[in-house]
Design a protein around this motif. Structure first.
Motif, PDB file in Angstrom:
ATOM      1  N   VAL A  60       0.847  -1.196   0.000  1.00  0.00           N
ATOM      2  CA  VAL A  60       0.000   0.000   0.000  1.00  0.00           C
ATOM      3  C   VAL A  60       0.882   1.245   0.000  1.00  0.00           C
ATOM      4  N   ILE A  61       0.376   2.316  -0.618  1.00  0.00           N
ATOM      5  CA  ILE A  61       1.075   3.601  -0.649  1.00  0.00           C
ATOM      6  C   ILE A  61       0.152   4.639  -0.034  1.00  0.00           C
ATOM      7  N   GLU A  62       0.605   5.257   1.043  1.00  0.00           N
ATOM      8  CA  GLU A  62      -0.226   6.216   1.773  1.00  0.00           C
ATOM      9  C   GLU A  62       0.594   7.469   2.096  1.00  0.00           C
ATOM     10  N   LEU A  63       0.065   8.634   1.744  1.00  0.00           N
ATOM     11  CA  LEU A  63       0.747   9.903   1.969  1.00  0.00           C
ATOM     12  C   LEU A  63       0.598  10.406   3.410  1.00  0.00           C
ATOM     13  N   ASP A  64      -0.542  10.125   4.013  1.00  0.00           N
ATOM     14  CA  ASP A  64      -0.848  10.619   5.359  1.00  0.00           C
ATOM     15  C   ASP A  64      -0.141   9.740   6.404  1.00  0.00           C
ATOM     16  N   ARG A  65       0.827  10.318   7.107  1.00  0.00           N
ATOM     17  CA  ARG A  65       1.613   9.528   8.059  1.00  0.00           C
ATOM     18  C   ARG A  65       0.781   9.023   9.228  1.00  0.00           C
ATOM     19  N   ASP A  66      -0.242   9.769   9.611  1.00  0.00           N
ATOM     20  CA  ASP A  66      -1.128   9.306  10.684  1.00  0.00           C
ATOM     21  C   ASP A  66      -1.845   8.023  10.282  1.00  0.00           C
ATOM     22  N   LEU A  67      -2.246   7.968   9.015  1.00  0.00           N
ATOM     23  CA  LEU A  67      -2.930   6.764   8.536  1.00  0.00           C
ATOM     24  C   LEU A  67      -1.949   5.609   8.386  1.00  0.00           C
ATOM     25  N   CYS A  68      -0.712   5.892   8.016  1.00  0.00           N
ATOM     26  CA  CYS A  68       0.311   4.838   7.965  1.00  0.00           C
ATOM     27  C   CYS A  68       0.493   4.221   9.358  1.00  0.00           C
ATOM     28  N   ALA A  69       0.547   5.093  10.375  1.00  0.00           N
ATOM     29  CA  ALA A  69       0.701   4.618  11.760  1.00  0.00           C
ATOM     30  C   ALA A  69      -0.498   3.773  12.175  1.00  0.00           C
ATOM     31  N   ARG A  70      -1.668   4.192  11.742  1.00  0.00           N
ATOM     32  CA  ARG A  70      -2.902   3.451  12.062  1.00  0.00           C
ATOM     33  C   ARG A  70      -2.864   2.050  11.438  1.00  0.00           C
ATOM     34  N   LEU A  71      -2.428   1.978  10.174  1.00  0.00           N
ATOM     35  CA  LEU A  71      -2.321   0.682   9.497  1.00  0.00           C
ATOM     36  C   LEU A  71      -1.290  -0.204  10.190  1.00  0.00           C
ATOM     37  N   GLU A  72      -0.145   0.389  10.601  1.00  0.00           N
ATOM     38  CA  GLU A  72       0.890  -0.362  11.328  1.00  0.00           C
ATOM     39  C   GLU A  72       0.319  -0.975  12.600  1.00  0.00           C
ATOM     40  N   THR A  73      -0.484  -0.183  13.314  1.00  0.00           N
ATOM     41  CA  THR A  73      -1.067  -0.644  14.567  1.00  0.00           C
ATOM     42  C   THR A  73      -2.045  -1.792  14.343  1.00  0.00           C
ATOM     43  N   GLU A  74      -2.830  -1.685  13.283  1.00  0.00           N
ATOM     44  CA  GLU A  74      -3.911  -2.648  13.066  1.00  0.00           C
ATOM     45  C   GLU A  74      -3.483  -3.920  12.343  1.00  0.00           C
ATOM     46  N   ARG A  75      -2.332  -3.891  11.672  1.00  0.00           N
ATOM     47  CA  ARG A  75      -2.031  -5.045  10.817  1.00  0.00           C
ATOM     48  C   ARG A  75      -1.764  -6.332  11.597  1.00  0.00           C
ATOM     49  N   SER A  76      -1.387  -6.215  12.866  1.00  0.00           N
ATOM     50  CA  SER A  76      -1.149  -7.421  13.659  1.00  0.00           C
ATOM     51  C   SER A  76      -2.431  -8.226  13.867  1.00  0.00           C
ATOM     52  N   ARG A  77      -3.570  -7.548  13.671  1.00  0.00           N
ATOM     53  CA  ARG A  77      -4.862  -8.228  13.850  1.00  0.00           C
ATOM     54  C   ARG A  77      -5.339  -8.925  12.587  1.00  0.00           C
ATOM     55  N   HIS A  78      -4.559  -8.812  11.505  1.00  0.00           N
ATOM     56  CA  HIS A  78      -4.979  -9.374  10.223  1.00  0.00           C
ATOM     57  C   HIS A  78      -3.902 -10.306   9.673  1.00  0.00           C
ATOM     58  N   PRO A  79      -4.298 -11.512   9.259  1.00  0.00           N
ATOM     59  CA  PRO A  79      -3.311 -12.436   8.691  1.00  0.00           C
ATOM     60  C   PRO A  79      -2.809 -11.928   7.331  1.00  0.00           C
ATOM     61  N   GLY A  80      -1.567 -12.271   7.022  1.00  0.00           N
ATOM     62  CA  GLY A  80      -0.983 -11.875   5.738  1.00  0.00           C
ATOM     63  C   GLY A  80       0.098 -10.826   5.936  1.00  0.00           C
ATOM     64  N   GLU A  81       0.824 -10.532   4.855  1.00  0.00           N
ATOM     65  CA  GLU A  81       1.939  -9.579   4.892  1.00  0.00           C
ATOM     66  C   GLU A  81       1.522  -8.262   4.253  1.00  0.00           C
ATOM     67  N   LEU A  82       1.462  -7.217   5.057  1.00  0.00           N
ATOM     68  CA  LEU A  82       1.134  -5.883   4.556  1.00  0.00           C
ATOM     69  C   LEU A  82       2.416  -5.051   4.500  1.00  0.00           C
ATOM     70  N   ILE A  83       2.766  -4.582   3.304  1.00  0.00           N
ATOM     71  CA  ILE A  83       3.961  -3.755   3.095  1.00  0.00           C
ATOM     72  C   ILE A  83       3.489  -2.321   2.917  1.00  0.00           C
ATOM     73  N   ILE A  84       3.855  -1.434   3.857  1.00  0.00           N
ATOM     74  CA  ILE A  84       3.365  -0.052   3.867  1.00  0.00           C
ATOM     75  C   ILE A  84       4.453   0.883   3.359  1.00  0.00           C
ATOM     76  N   HIS A  85       4.145   1.623   2.305  1.00  0.00           N
ATOM     77  CA  HIS A  85       5.044   2.650   1.786  1.00  0.00           C
ATOM     78  C   HIS A  85       4.455   4.012   2.162  1.00  0.00           C
ATOM     79  N   SER A  86       5.173   4.755   2.999  1.00  0.00           N
ATOM     80  CA  SER A  86       4.737   6.092   3.378  1.00  0.00           C
ATOM     81  C   SER A  86       5.305   7.068   2.354  1.00  0.00           C
ATOM     82  N   GLY A  87       4.444   7.565   1.462  1.00  0.00           N
ATOM     83  CA  GLY A  87       4.943   8.444   0.409  1.00  0.00           C
ATOM     84  C   GLY A  87       3.866   8.853  -0.561  1.00  0.00           C
ATOM     85  N   ASP A  88       4.295   9.544  -1.591  1.00  0.00           N
ATOM     86  CA  ASP A  88       3.416  10.132  -2.591  1.00  0.00           C
ATOM     87  C   ASP A  88       3.340   9.225  -3.815  1.00  0.00           C
ATOM     88  N   ALA A  89       2.138   8.753  -4.147  1.00  0.00           N
ATOM     89  CA  ALA A  89       1.976   7.884  -5.315  1.00  0.00           C
ATOM     90  C   ALA A  89       2.418   8.571  -6.604  1.00  0.00           C
TER      91      ALA A  89
END
Length: 263
Positions: A60-89
């Motif tokens: 995933v590519i997300e510009l908003d750092r607050d939302l990146c942090a939110r995804l980081e926090t929540e991903r432990s509750r979901h199976p699978g590998e989520l790769i977060i890119h904090s940046g501008d698409a």
């Protein structure tokens, strides 16, 4: 429990929350395990976690750092590998992401960057299998427009020369938080193996840009100093026409004409 995120106007954030719309999007995308997929602007993860559960791995590519942090926090509750890119698409090299191409690209795109982002992705279409986007309905109408109407323009010509464009369904304002003032539409773009007509992509893009530089002016005026009326007539194109009347094949012919500046 994660606190609510306040949508930010400067990022053009309108979060999709309607479950019915999300299910229709998932059905249209039809993600399969092992496919390389990247989501632009995952936001609060409304589509993200469903994609991840079906794929097993997602970028995933997300510009908003607050939302990146939110995804980081929540991903432990979901199976699978989520790769977060904090940046501008708009500045992302999609061909250089972690998963090998061909990529599948999806996203609920902010209205304020949708057109430049589509052009950015067109430049990397060689490593993209397909794209599914939720966009302002007016933009989707321009993407799929036929020659001769007010919706037909540079975006229509560039996309249709290089991709299949399939508008799929409309989504109303009430499906978002906050609700936008316009309808949205979900669209599928499938890059073609080769352009519809023989073109030099860079030259073609330049000629299309010039032809539509001022919509109300004729080709003779917009192309002045680059191609003259005699060249247009020799190619079977009336120099008194406007760019919005030309077919893709005529734009291909236009792009192959030698420039007056070459001499």
């Amino acid at each position: 429990m994660t606190s609510a995120h306040r949508p930010r106007k400067r990022f053009g954030q309108n979060f999709l929350h309607d479950r019915g719309s999300l299910e229709r999007m998932l059905a249209a995308i039809d993600p399969q395990p092992g496919q390389a997929l990247v989501e632009i602007g995952p936001g609060q993860g409304a589509l993200t976690w469903d994609l991840l559960s079906r794929l097993g791995r997602l970028e995933v590519i997300e510009l908003d750092r607050d939302l990146c942090a939110r995804l980081e926090t929540e991903r432990s509750r979901h199976p699978g590998e989520l790769i977060i890119h904090s940046g501008d698409a708009l500045k992302t090299d999609f061909c250089a992401l972690e998963q090998p191409p061909p990529l599948r690209v999806v996203g609920n795109l902010p209205y304020n960057i949708s057109t430049p982002l589509l052009f950015h992705l067109l430049g990397q279409a060689g490593c993209i299998r397909d794209m599914h986007f939720l966009l302002q309905k007016e933009v989707v109408e321009r993407m799929a427009a036929a020659p001769g109407g007010k919706d037909y323009g540079r975006l229509s010509v560039m996309l249709q020369m290089l991709c299949e464009v399939e508008p799929l369904f409309t989504v109303g304002p009430g499906a978002f938080r906050p609700p936008p003032k316009v309808d949205s539409a979900f669209v599928r773009l499938t890059p073609l193996p080769t352009p519809r007509y023989a073109i030099d992509p860079e030259r073609f893009a330049g000629r299309v840009r010039l032809a539509f530089a001022q919509r109300r002016k004729t080709l003779r005026n917009n192309l002045k100093g680059v191609i003259d009326a005699a060249q247009l007539e020799a190619a079977g194109i009336d120099p008194g026409r406007r760019a919005e009347t030309l077919t893709l094949e005529e734009f291909a012919r236009l792009s192959m004409l030698p420039s007056l500046q070459d001499g």
